[in-house]
Design a protein around this motif. Structure first.
Motif, PDB file in Angstrom:
ATOM      1  N   LEU A 244       0.850  -1.180   0.000  1.00  0.00           N
ATOM      2  CA  LEU A 244       0.000   0.000   0.000  1.00  0.00           C
ATOM      3  C   LEU A 244       0.886   1.229   0.000  1.00  0.00           C
ATOM      4  CD1 LEU A 244      -2.761  -0.991   2.586  1.00  0.00           C
ATOM      5  CD2 LEU A 244      -2.929  -0.956   0.086  1.00  0.00           C
ATOM      6  N   VAL A 245       0.623   2.159  -0.910  1.00  0.00           N
ATOM      7  CA  VAL A 245       1.421   3.387  -1.011  1.00  0.00           C
ATOM      8  C   VAL A 245       0.484   4.576  -1.220  1.00  0.00           C
ATOM      9  CG1 VAL A 245       3.404   2.166  -1.982  1.00  0.00           C
ATOM     10  CG2 VAL A 245       1.731   3.186  -3.514  1.00  0.00           C
ATOM     11  N   ARG A 246       0.955   5.750  -0.830  1.00  0.00           N
ATOM     12  CA  ARG A 246       0.174   6.960  -1.068  1.00  0.00           C
ATOM     13  C   ARG A 246       0.135   7.239  -2.568  1.00  0.00           C
ATOM     14  NH1 ARG A 246      -1.237   8.763   4.347  1.00  0.00           N
ATOM     15  NH2 ARG A 246      -0.463   6.902   5.419  1.00  0.00           N
ATOM     16  N   ALA A 247      -1.018   7.662  -3.046  1.00  0.00           N
ATOM     17  CA  ALA A 247      -1.160   7.937  -4.480  1.00  0.00           C
ATOM     18  C   ALA A 247      -0.144   8.968  -4.944  1.00  0.00           C
ATOM     19  CB  ALA A 247      -2.580   8.406  -4.780  1.00  0.00           C
ATOM     20  N   GLY A 248       0.155   9.931  -4.094  1.00  0.00           N
ATOM     21  CA  GLY A 248       1.112  10.963  -4.470  1.00  0.00           C
ATOM     22  C   GLY A 248       2.506  10.721  -3.949  1.00  0.00           C
ATOM     23  N   GLY A 249       2.740   9.558  -3.335  1.00  0.00           N
ATOM     24  CA  GLY A 249       4.053   9.253  -2.789  1.00  0.00           C
ATOM     25  C   GLY A 249       4.988   8.688  -3.828  1.00  0.00           C
ATOM     26  N   PHE A 250       6.228   8.446  -3.391  1.00  0.00           N
ATOM     27  CA  PHE A 250       7.226   7.925  -4.331  1.00  0.00           C
ATOM     28  C   PHE A 250       6.977   6.447  -4.602  1.00  0.00           C
ATOM     29  CE2 PHE A 250      11.124   5.570  -5.150  1.00  0.00           C
ATOM     30  CZ  PHE A 250      11.521   6.191  -6.324  1.00  0.00           C
ATOM     31  N   TRP A 251       7.042   6.094  -5.865  1.00  0.00           N
ATOM     32  CA  TRP A 251       7.021   4.697  -6.311  1.00  0.00           C
ATOM     33  C   TRP A 251       7.712   4.673  -7.656  1.00  0.00           C
ATOM     34  CZ3 TRP A 251       6.233   0.503  -3.600  1.00  0.00           C
ATOM     35  CH2 TRP A 251       5.991  -0.721  -4.226  1.00  0.00           C
ATOM     36  N   GLN A 252       8.454   3.628  -7.934  1.00  0.00           N
ATOM     37  CA  GLN A 252       9.180   3.534  -9.202  1.00  0.00           C
ATOM     38  C   GLN A 252       8.220   3.646 -10.379  1.00  0.00           C
ATOM     39  OE1 GLN A 252      12.441   3.343  -9.810  1.00  0.00           O
ATOM     40  NE2 GLN A 252      13.123   3.244  -7.674  1.00  0.00           N
ATOM     41  N   VAL A 253       8.616   4.372 -11.432  1.00  0.00           N
ATOM     42  CA  VAL A 253       7.674   4.667 -12.516  1.00  0.00           C
ATOM     43  C   VAL A 253       7.556   3.546 -13.548  1.00  0.00           C
ATOM     44  CG1 VAL A 253       8.029   7.146 -12.260  1.00  0.00           C
ATOM     45  CG2 VAL A 253       9.363   5.895 -13.965  1.00  0.00           C
ATOM     46  N   HIS A 254       8.611   2.774 -13.770  1.00  0.00           N
ATOM     47  CA  HIS A 254       8.530   1.696 -14.753  1.00  0.00           C
ATOM     48  C   HIS A 254       7.703   0.556 -14.178  1.00  0.00           C
ATOM     49  CE1 HIS A 254       9.613  -1.459 -17.564  1.00  0.00           C
ATOM     50  NE2 HIS A 254      10.366  -0.626 -18.269  1.00  0.00           N
ATOM     51  N   ARG A 255       6.830  -0.005 -14.982  1.00  0.00           N
ATOM     52  CA  ARG A 255       5.939  -1.057 -14.485  1.00  0.00           C
ATOM     53  C   ARG A 255       6.716  -2.234 -13.909  1.00  0.00           C
ATOM     54  NH1 ARG A 255       6.239  -1.524 -19.955  1.00  0.00           N
ATOM     55  NH2 ARG A 255       7.123  -3.502 -20.672  1.00  0.00           N
ATOM     56  N   GLU A 256       7.931  -2.499 -14.416  1.00  0.00           N
ATOM     57  CA  GLU A 256       8.727  -3.622 -13.942  1.00  0.00           C
ATOM     58  C   GLU A 256       9.798  -3.209 -12.933  1.00  0.00           C
ATOM     59  OE1 GLU A 256       8.244  -6.755 -14.547  1.00  0.00           O
ATOM     60  OE2 GLU A 256       6.628  -6.493 -16.026  1.00  0.00           O
ATOM     61  N   ALA A 257       9.919  -1.908 -12.651  1.00  0.00           N
ATOM     62  CA  ALA A 257      11.004  -1.447 -11.782  1.00  0.00           C
ATOM     63  C   ALA A 257      10.892  -1.953 -10.352  1.00  0.00           C
ATOM     64  CB  ALA A 257      11.086   0.078 -11.803  1.00  0.00           C
ATOM     65  N   PRO A 258       9.708  -1.920  -9.724  1.00  0.00           N
ATOM     66  CA  PRO A 258       9.653  -2.418  -8.340  1.00  0.00           C
ATOM     67  C   PRO A 258      10.126  -3.861  -8.215  1.00  0.00           C
ATOM     68  CG  PRO A 258       7.692  -1.132  -8.831  1.00  0.00           C
ATOM     69  CD  PRO A 258       8.417  -1.325 -10.131  1.00  0.00           C
ATOM     70  N   LEU A 259       9.665  -4.737  -9.108  1.00  0.00           N
ATOM     71  CA  LEU A 259      10.081  -6.133  -9.037  1.00  0.00           C
ATOM     72  C   LEU A 259      11.557  -6.289  -9.392  1.00  0.00           C
ATOM     73  CD1 LEU A 259       9.399  -9.076  -8.573  1.00  0.00           C
ATOM     74  CD2 LEU A 259       8.637  -9.228 -10.961  1.00  0.00           C
ATOM     75  N   THR A 260      12.037  -5.520 -10.371  1.00  0.00           N
ATOM     76  CA  THR A 260      13.443  -5.598 -10.760  1.00  0.00           C
ATOM     77  C   THR A 260      14.354  -5.240  -9.597  1.00  0.00           C
ATOM     78  OG1 THR A 260      12.960  -5.092 -13.082  1.00  0.00           O
ATOM     79  CG2 THR A 260      15.201  -4.658 -12.310  1.00  0.00           C
ATOM     80  N   LEU A 261      14.068  -4.135  -8.911  1.00  0.00           N
ATOM     81  CA  LEU A 261      14.914  -3.707  -7.803  1.00  0.00           C
ATOM     82  C   LEU A 261      14.722  -4.595  -6.575  1.00  0.00           C
ATOM     83  CD1 LEU A 261      14.635   0.163  -8.179  1.00  0.00           C
ATOM     84  CD2 LEU A 261      16.522  -1.336  -8.876  1.00  0.00           C
ATOM     85  N   PHE A 262      13.474  -5.012  -6.320  1.00  0.00           N
ATOM     86  CA  PHE A 262      13.211  -5.956  -5.227  1.00  0.00           C
ATOM     87  C   PHE A 262      14.061  -7.210  -5.421  1.00  0.00           C
ATOM     88  CE2 PHE A 262      11.060  -9.499  -3.255  1.00  0.00           C
ATOM     89  CZ  PHE A 262      10.501  -8.994  -2.086  1.00  0.00           C
ATOM     90  N   THR A 263      14.032  -7.760  -6.625  1.00  0.00           N
ATOM     91  CA  THR A 263      14.763  -8.997  -6.909  1.00  0.00           C
ATOM     92  C   THR A 263      16.264  -8.783  -6.818  1.00  0.00           C
ATOM     93  OG1 THR A 263      12.968  -9.714  -8.368  1.00  0.00           O
ATOM     94  CG2 THR A 263      15.090 -10.825  -8.613  1.00  0.00           C
ATOM     95  N   ALA A 264      16.743  -7.647  -7.336  1.00  0.00           N
ATOM     96  CA  ALA A 264      18.182  -7.384  -7.321  1.00  0.00           C
ATOM     97  C   ALA A 264      18.704  -7.235  -5.896  1.00  0.00           C
ATOM     98  CB  ALA A 264      18.494  -6.134  -8.136  1.00  0.00           C
TER      99      ALA A 264
END
Length: 434
Positions: A244-264
């Motif tokens: 859960l994240v704030r709609a206006g908060g920071f989140w990676q913009v690329h659709r695959e970026a969260p999983l890519t960085l999580f995995t790395a």
């Protein structure tokens, strides 16, 4: 010595493009003077219009036509950024959109290697070792098939105060450009973007497309600092785990970026565990932790006994992190500026300092990097390992130099192309205390 011919804004000159520079521009020389050139590719000969002159130090220019074309030149992915438009009317945000994806990644790798040499003090041989043979910027799933389009899940548009026109800014300016499409945006954003509407009573329009929730539009009204709806929570799915994240908060913009960085990050921690370098009971830290994505990656690698404190200055993000990490018994989310939190730790009791010396610190600082002050504090606390996620190669290189001076060894380095058709990318560097 002959003085170079004076240059003035508006002059058109022919240039041989010899290299790439940080910031998405190429490099040429005109009578000895360095010229940074937009919309070109190394190896090309172009005609460029001068857009800025800094006395005798350097000039900036924008390509207006290509005389000798690179084999890697492609029709620009965004019509409003093409060479057919005057440079001042070209939309920004896709400065590599005229370059084949494989060459984009090669250029980004050159920029990273150059930064590590010039600012990090590494040799080519050292870079090759930490990169596992050769330094590459890795593609993420789906981008090659989609030609690097349709990946952005967060887009900000601006409103022209005189016309009410909604659109992105022009390159290197605050002029709003009217566009017919947003080729880098996710489909739901593309469909909902008010590109043909006038919104005279709005300053900015933020469009977000969460992976596990409905799309949203956040608007900033004149005189307001907050965007309507920015504190609403939305759901993001990362490898089957919900955040859960704030709609206006920071989140990676690329659709695959969260999983890519999580995995790395998870894989980097796994490696530390396998090498016997990771202590789950130490005072492990996740700095600039946001909504807890990378702390969760640490936990997946280290197991349920992990003790970790995630530190973030935004109270909303800290609240989100506390909820996202609630299953982690040894997890703690703290609202604080990173430098102030580290200052308190530096003054802490000897037992705390000992737990910190056994710790692993993950940090994902803003584009400016952690900086000398924070890195110096880390050096004083002397954690066993530092896992550094960086979105700016020069900032990473400068912090790398400082860490090496403080007794750390760069052990491994990866880079990911999380911003196709732009000059941006992310890096992951792992440091061990010597």
């Amino acid at each position: 010595m002959t003085e170079p011919t004076p240059l003035a804004v508006g002059d058109e000159i022919e240039l041989d493009i010899t290299g790439i520079a940080h910031g998405g521009v190429t490099v040429a020389r005109h009578e000895g003077r360095v010229v940074f050139v937009a919309d070109a590719i190394p190896g090309e000969r172009v005609r460029a219009r001068v857009t800025e002159v800094r006395k005798k130090s350097f000039a900036r220019a924008a390509t207006v036509s290509v005389i000798e074309e690179s084999a890697d030149r492609r029709p620009h992915i965004w019509a409003e950024a093409a060479l057919s438009r005057n440079p001042e009317h070209r939309v920004g945000g896709a400065e590599f959109g005229h370059i084949a994806l494989t060459r984009q990644r090669a250029l980004k790798a050159e920029v990273l290697a150059d930064a590590l040499r010039r600012f990090g003090g590494l040799t080519d041989a050292e870079i090759a070792v930490v990169a596992g043979g050769s330094l590459e910027v890795e593609a993420v799933p789906g981008d090659d098939e989609a030609n690097g389009l349709g990946y952005r899940t967060r887009v900000r548009l601006h409103v022209d105060p005189e016309t009410g026109l909604v659109g992105p800014y022009a390159s290197r300016s605050r002029q709003v450009i009217r566009v017919r499409s947003l080729p880098l945006a996710a489909e739901s954003i593309e469909l909902s973007a008010p590109l043909s509407e006038a919104m005279p009573d709005v300053v900015t329009v933020d469009l977000i497309a969460p992976s596990a929730d409905d799309s949203r539009m956040l608007v900033t009204l004149p005189g307001e600092k907050k965007r309507a709806g920015e504190n609403d929570r939305v759901a993001e799915s990362v490898g089957g785990r919900e955040f859960l994240v704030r709609a206006g908060g920071f989140w990676q913009v690329h659709r695959e970026a969260p999983l890519t960085l999580f995995t790395a990050v998870r894989d980097a921690i796994h490696q530390l565990v396998d090498e016997g370098r990771f202590d789950t009971s130490a005072a492990n830290l996740d700095l600039y932790g946001g909504a807890g994505l990378l702390a969760a990656a640490m936990a997946e690698a280290a197991g349920p006994t992990l003790k970790v404190t995630t530190v973030e200055s935004d109270p909303g993000a800290t609240d989100d992190a506390a909820e996202n990490l609630q299953e982690l018994v040894g997890g703690l989310a703290v609202t604080a500026r990173v430098d102030r939190h580290l200052a308190d730790l530096v003054k802490g009791a000897p037992t705390v300092r000992q737990r910190l010396r056994r710790a692993t610190v993950v940090l994902d600082p803003p584009r400016s990097g952690a900086g000398g002050g924070v890195v110096a504090q880390l050096g004083e606390l002397a954690p066993a390992n530092i896992v550094y996620v960086a979105c700016d190669p020069v900032a990473l290189a400068r912090d790398t130099a400082t860490l090496r001076e403080l007794g750390y060894r760069l052990a491994s380095l990866r880079a990911f192309d999380l911003f196709p058709h732009t000059h941006h990318f992310e890096s992951l560097a792992v440091f061990h205390r010597v």
